[in-house]
Design a protein around this motif. Structure first.
Motif, PDB file in Angstrom:
ATOM      1  N   VAL A   1       0.834  -1.200   0.000  1.00  0.00           N
ATOM      2  CA  VAL A   1       0.000   0.000   0.000  1.00  0.00           C
ATOM      3  C   VAL A   1       0.868   1.248   0.000  1.00  0.00           C
ATOM      4  O   VAL A   1       1.834   1.346   0.762  1.00  0.00           O
ATOM      5  N   ILE A   2       0.513   2.186  -0.871  1.00  0.00           N
ATOM      6  CA  ILE A   2       1.113   3.517  -0.860  1.00  0.00           C
ATOM      7  C   ILE A   2       0.026   4.499  -0.428  1.00  0.00           C
ATOM      8  O   ILE A   2      -1.018   4.607  -1.070  1.00  0.00           O
ATOM      9  N   LEU A   3       0.271   5.208   0.658  1.00  0.00           N
ATOM     10  CA  LEU A   3      -0.710   6.106   1.249  1.00  0.00           C
ATOM     11  C   LEU A   3      -0.356   7.555   0.939  1.00  0.00           C
ATOM     12  O   LEU A   3       0.812   7.963   1.074  1.00  0.00           O
ATOM     13  N   ARG A   4      -1.366   8.318   0.546  1.00  0.00           N
ATOM     14  CA  ARG A   4      -1.160   9.756   0.354  1.00  0.00           C
ATOM     15  C   ARG A   4      -2.310  10.477   1.051  1.00  0.00           C
ATOM     16  O   ARG A   4      -3.409  10.600   0.524  1.00  0.00           O
ATOM     17  N   GLY A   5      -2.049  10.944   2.279  1.00  0.00           N
ATOM     18  CA  GLY A   5      -3.067  11.628   3.053  1.00  0.00           C
ATOM     19  C   GLY A   5      -3.095  13.110   2.757  1.00  0.00           C
ATOM     20  O   GLY A   5      -2.200  13.663   2.106  1.00  0.00           O
ATOM     21  N   GLY A   6      -4.136  13.766   3.254  1.00  0.00           N
ATOM     22  CA  GLY A   6      -4.296  15.193   3.042  1.00  0.00           C
ATOM     23  C   GLY A   6      -3.365  16.011   3.912  1.00  0.00           C
ATOM     24  O   GLY A   6      -2.931  15.569   4.989  1.00  0.00           O
ATOM     25  N   SER A   7      -3.052  17.230   3.469  1.00  0.00           N
ATOM     26  CA  SER A   7      -2.128  18.085   4.197  1.00  0.00           C
ATOM     27  C   SER A   7      -2.659  18.465   5.573  1.00  0.00           C
ATOM     28  O   SER A   7      -1.886  18.713   6.502  1.00  0.00           O
ATOM     29  N   GLU A   8      -4.003  18.489   5.723  1.00  0.00           N
ATOM     30  CA  GLU A   8      -4.569  18.879   7.015  1.00  0.00           C
ATOM     31  C   GLU A   8      -4.269  17.857   8.110  1.00  0.00           C
ATOM     32  O   GLU A   8      -4.337  18.167   9.296  1.00  0.00           O
ATOM     33  N   ALA A   9      -3.919  16.618   7.743  1.00  0.00           N
ATOM     34  CA  ALA A   9      -3.649  15.573   8.736  1.00  0.00           C
ATOM     35  C   ALA A   9      -2.218  15.053   8.649  1.00  0.00           C
ATOM     36  O   ALA A   9      -1.921  13.958   9.115  1.00  0.00           O
ATOM     37  N   VAL A  10      -1.331  15.856   8.086  1.00  0.00           N
ATOM     38  CA  VAL A  10       0.003  15.352   7.756  1.00  0.00           C
ATOM     39  C   VAL A  10       0.766  14.845   8.980  1.00  0.00           C
ATOM     40  O   VAL A  10       1.405  13.782   8.933  1.00  0.00           O
ATOM     41  N   HIS A  11       0.715  15.562  10.088  1.00  0.00           N
ATOM     42  CA  HIS A  11       1.473  15.127  11.272  1.00  0.00           C
ATOM     43  C   HIS A  11       0.852  13.884  11.908  1.00  0.00           C
ATOM     44  O   HIS A  11       1.564  12.971  12.340  1.00  0.00           O
ATOM     45  N   SER A  12      -0.474  13.847  11.959  1.00  0.00           N
ATOM     46  CA  SER A  12      -1.167  12.677  12.504  1.00  0.00           C
ATOM     47  C   SER A  12      -0.865  11.445  11.669  1.00  0.00           C
ATOM     48  O   SER A  12      -0.580  10.351  12.199  1.00  0.00           O
ATOM     49  N   ASN A  13      -0.934  11.598  10.348  1.00  0.00           N
ATOM     50  CA  ASN A  13      -0.686  10.466   9.451  1.00  0.00           C
ATOM     51  C   ASN A  13       0.728   9.920   9.622  1.00  0.00           C
ATOM     52  O   ASN A  13       0.932   8.702   9.638  1.00  0.00           O
ATOM     53  N   ARG A  14       1.696  10.817   9.741  1.00  0.00           N
ATOM     54  CA  ARG A  14       3.080  10.360   9.886  1.00  0.00           C
ATOM     55  C   ARG A  14       3.281   9.592  11.188  1.00  0.00           C
ATOM     56  O   ARG A  14       3.990   8.574  11.224  1.00  0.00           O
ATOM     57  N   ALA A  15       2.652  10.058  12.257  1.00  0.00           N
ATOM     58  CA  ALA A  15       2.806   9.378  13.546  1.00  0.00           C
ATOM     59  C   ALA A  15       2.151   7.999  13.522  1.00  0.00           C
ATOM     60  O   ALA A  15       2.708   7.016  14.032  1.00  0.00           O
ATOM     61  N   ILE A  16       0.968   7.908  12.931  1.00  0.00           N
ATOM     62  CA  ILE A  16       0.273   6.614  12.837  1.00  0.00           C
ATOM     63  C   ILE A  16       1.041   5.672  11.927  1.00  0.00           C
ATOM     64  O   ILE A  16       1.226   4.485  12.239  1.00  0.00           O
ATOM     65  N   HIS A  17       1.507   6.185  10.798  1.00  0.00           N
ATOM     66  CA  HIS A  17       2.264   5.353   9.860  1.00  0.00           C
ATOM     67  C   HIS A  17       3.528   4.795  10.509  1.00  0.00           C
ATOM     68  O   HIS A  17       3.851   3.607  10.365  1.00  0.00           O
ATOM     69  N   ALA A  18       4.244   5.629  11.248  1.00  0.00           N
ATOM     70  CA  ALA A  18       5.475   5.179  11.897  1.00  0.00           C
ATOM     71  C   ALA A  18       5.206   4.033  12.857  1.00  0.00           C
ATOM     72  O   ALA A  18       5.965   3.049  12.912  1.00  0.00           O
ATOM     73  N   ALA A  19       4.125   4.131  13.607  1.00  0.00           N
ATOM     74  CA  ALA A  19       3.783   3.059  14.550  1.00  0.00           C
ATOM     75  C   ALA A  19       3.393   1.781  13.809  1.00  0.00           C
ATOM     76  O   ALA A  19       3.808   0.674  14.202  1.00  0.00           O
ATOM     77  N   MET A  20       2.615   1.905  12.751  1.00  0.00           N
ATOM     78  CA  MET A  20       2.220   0.729  11.975  1.00  0.00           C
ATOM     79  C   MET A  20       3.445   0.020  11.412  1.00  0.00           C
ATOM     80  O   MET A  20       3.570  -1.206  11.495  1.00  0.00           O
ATOM     81  N   VAL A  21       4.363   0.776  10.834  1.00  0.00           N
ATOM     82  CA  VAL A  21       5.558   0.185  10.231  1.00  0.00           C
ATOM     83  C   VAL A  21       6.429  -0.478  11.285  1.00  0.00           C
ATOM     84  O   VAL A  21       7.004  -1.553  11.054  1.00  0.00           O
ATOM     85  N   GLU A  22       6.522   0.136  12.449  1.00  0.00           N
ATOM     86  CA  GLU A  22       7.299  -0.467  13.538  1.00  0.00           C
ATOM     87  C   GLU A  22       6.804  -1.885  13.839  1.00  0.00           C
ATOM     88  O   GLU A  22       7.597  -2.829  13.962  1.00  0.00           O
ATOM     89  N   GLY A  23       5.478  -2.043  13.940  1.00  0.00           N
ATOM     90  CA  GLY A  23       4.929  -3.366  14.214  1.00  0.00           C
ATOM     91  C   GLY A  23       5.120  -4.332  13.062  1.00  0.00           C
ATOM     92  O   GLY A  23       5.447  -5.513  13.268  1.00  0.00           O
ATOM     93  N   ILE A  24       4.929  -3.855  11.847  1.00  0.00           N
ATOM     94  CA  ILE A  24       5.065  -4.714  10.664  1.00  0.00           C
ATOM     95  C   ILE A  24       6.484  -5.260  10.558  1.00  0.00           C
ATOM     96  O   ILE A  24       6.695  -6.448  10.298  1.00  0.00           O
ATOM     97  N   VAL A  25       7.472  -4.403  10.780  1.00  0.00           N
ATOM     98  CA  VAL A  25       8.874  -4.826  10.681  1.00  0.00           C
ATOM     99  C   VAL A  25       9.222  -5.806  11.795  1.00  0.00           C
ATOM    100  O   VAL A  25       9.941  -6.792  11.578  1.00  0.00           O
ATOM    101  N   LYS A  26       8.706  -5.561  12.997  1.00  0.00           N
ATOM    102  CA  LYS A  26       8.980  -6.484  14.115  1.00  0.00           C
ATOM    103  C   LYS A  26       8.479  -7.888  13.813  1.00  0.00           C
ATOM    104  O   LYS A  26       9.043  -8.878  14.284  1.00  0.00           O
ATOM    105  N   ALA A  27       7.421  -7.982  13.036  1.00  0.00           N
ATOM    106  CA  ALA A  27       6.854  -9.294  12.700  1.00  0.00           C
ATOM    107  C   ALA A  27       7.542  -9.925  11.501  1.00  0.00           C
ATOM    108  O   ALA A  27       7.180 -11.035  11.093  1.00  0.00           O
TER     109      ALA A  27
END
Length: 436
Positions: free
Chosen positions: A165-191
């Motif tokens: 998946v390639i995600l492109r969120g809106g500019s109004e949620a850019v900081h929220s999206n980056r924080a959520i994405h970072a956490a998701m990737v952390e879990g995916i890589v650990k697995a």
């Protein structure tokens, strides 16, 4: 912040090139990595994908303070930039909503894996065995606005169905999206699955959207989630298949034989529970023989809803305002509803066909014949009987998180979850057959 640093570094390396050229190169690099990751995820076991999502959910919970801080930055910027109350509601995160996001990821982890499911099987007279088997679509691009929960939902559904998946969120949620994405990737890589299985476009340059839409052979399907202008742009410019979700112009029709208490409760809930979601009722149709229309209109007004009524309904309550022609085709996403008196089921169906967006419609009635006529006659992705249109949600359908409500006719319709993110291939099993 790593995404921002990477983009800044790449932009500097590209020197005098335009932002459009930068975005094109960024997308090309991302799609190449996504294609490689998709091959790995497509072959990952059910348990491996489930473990990755459970690890991602754990990382989301741990990152809740970071995500809330990031969201506070977005909320402050949104208010300063004049975002509407409905948009701010979509953007806002709190402890409860983060828990909801995390629980949705866990629910997807526990859903049955669609990949490898045998859709049907037959044996030909010559002994060849034909099977249709579900497989991932491949590389998905999700382009969305406002709602940071889409970052987690899209990542979870994409991964669970074996896609990158390639995600492109809106500019109004850019900081929220980056924080959520970072956490998701952390879990995916650990697995043990690749980080490139879920990527977030690191630039808000609109040229990146154009590059995604023109990535033939690199992206297999684009899914837009947002307002009419976003979806229109995607449909106009895309050179890859699009799974579209247009306006949620949803209707609730109060039939003559509706129970008044039920009709009132459903109408208020369908409009006012959350006004900013796509399943919110935007037009209320009331049968001319319904016994208590004034009570119904009054209940909505008392709940704080503006009622834009036709001439007949305006006579029932002085607090209503006159509806204009444009109101029948408007998705308010706010505490506003248009209301019209109709002569029966046929006129209700005709009104929905003319003004609706084929999203979600509901009839409230104790007359089974009228309900059957409505259910069969309305051509929308979701048609309900004696239920609030606010149930137009993948979680409420038992599908876990959803990527959106598809209102088109091809590939998938209604809440799009795991099966909607798969296609199929034919497996043919022989025992030495040659064709004469």
């Amino acid at each position: 912040m790593q995404d921002s640093a990477a983009f800044a570094s790449l932009s500097g390396a590209l020197g005098s090139k335009t932002m459009s050229e930068d975005a094109t190169q960024i997308v090309a690099a991302m799609t190449a990595k996504a294609r490689a990751a998709a091959r790995i995820v497509a072959r990952a076991s059910d348990a491996k994908k489930a473990d990755a999502l459970l690890a991602a959910a754990k990382a989301l919970r741990a990152a809740a303070p970071t995500i809330l801080n990031a969201n506070a930055v977005d909320m402050e910027a949104g208010a300063a930039n004049g975002l509407s109350a409905a948009m701010l509601d979509r953007l806002k995160l709190d402890d409860s909503r983060i828990e909801g996001i995390t629980s949705a990821v866990e629910q997807v982890a526990h859903l049955a894996d669609p990949v490898g499911q045998v859709i049907d099987r037959s044996e030909r007279p010559n002994g060849l065995v034909m099977e249709r088997v579900r497989v991932p679509v491949g590389v998905l691009a999700i382009i969305y606005e406002s709602r940071p929960n889409v970052t987690a939902d899209a990542a979870a559904l994409g991964l669970r169905s074996g896609n990158a998946v390639i995600l492109r969120g809106g500019s109004e949620a850019v900081h929220s999206n980056r924080a959520i994405h970072a956490a998701m990737v952390e879990g995916i890589v650990k697995a043990g699955l690749p980080a490139d299985a879920v990527q977030l476009v690191p630039t808000q340059d609109r040229a990146a959207v154009g590059a995604l839409l023109k990535a033939q052979g690199q992206i297999d399907m684009v899914i837009p989630r947002g307002g009419k202008s976003l979806v229109a742009r995607v449909q106009d410019e895309a050179r890859v298949p699009v799974l579209a979700h247009l306006d949620g112009i949803c209707h609730t029709y109060i039939h003559a034989k509706a129970d008044p208490a039920m009709a009132e409760a459903i109408a208020v809930n369908a409009k006012m529970r959350r006004t900013g979601i796509c399943g919110s009722t935007e037009t209320l149709l009331i049968d001319q023989d319904y016994p208590e229309p004034a009570r119904l209109i009054g209940a909505l007004l008392d709940a704080g809803c503006e009622v834009r009524a036709d001439d007949m309904l305006m006579e029932l309550d002085a607090r209503t305002v006159p509806a204009e022609e444009a109101d029948w085709g408007t998705e308010y996403l706010d505490a506003v509803v248009s209301a019209k008196m109709v002569s029966g089921v046929d006129e209700a169906i005709e009104h929905i066909a003319r003004y609706g967006s084929q999203h979600t419609e509901s009839i409230i009635t104790n007359d089974d014949t009228a309900a059957a006529d409505f259910l069969s006659g309305v051509d929308s992705a979701i048609v309900m009987h004696n239920a609030s249109t606010q149930y137009a949600d993948g979680g409420e359908f038992g599908l876990g998180a959803e990527i959106g409500i598809a209102t088109g006719r091809l590939h998938a319709r209604g809440p799009v979850a795991l099966e909607g993110l798969t296609t199929y291939k034919w497996l043919v099993h022989g025992s030495g057959q040659t064709r004469p």
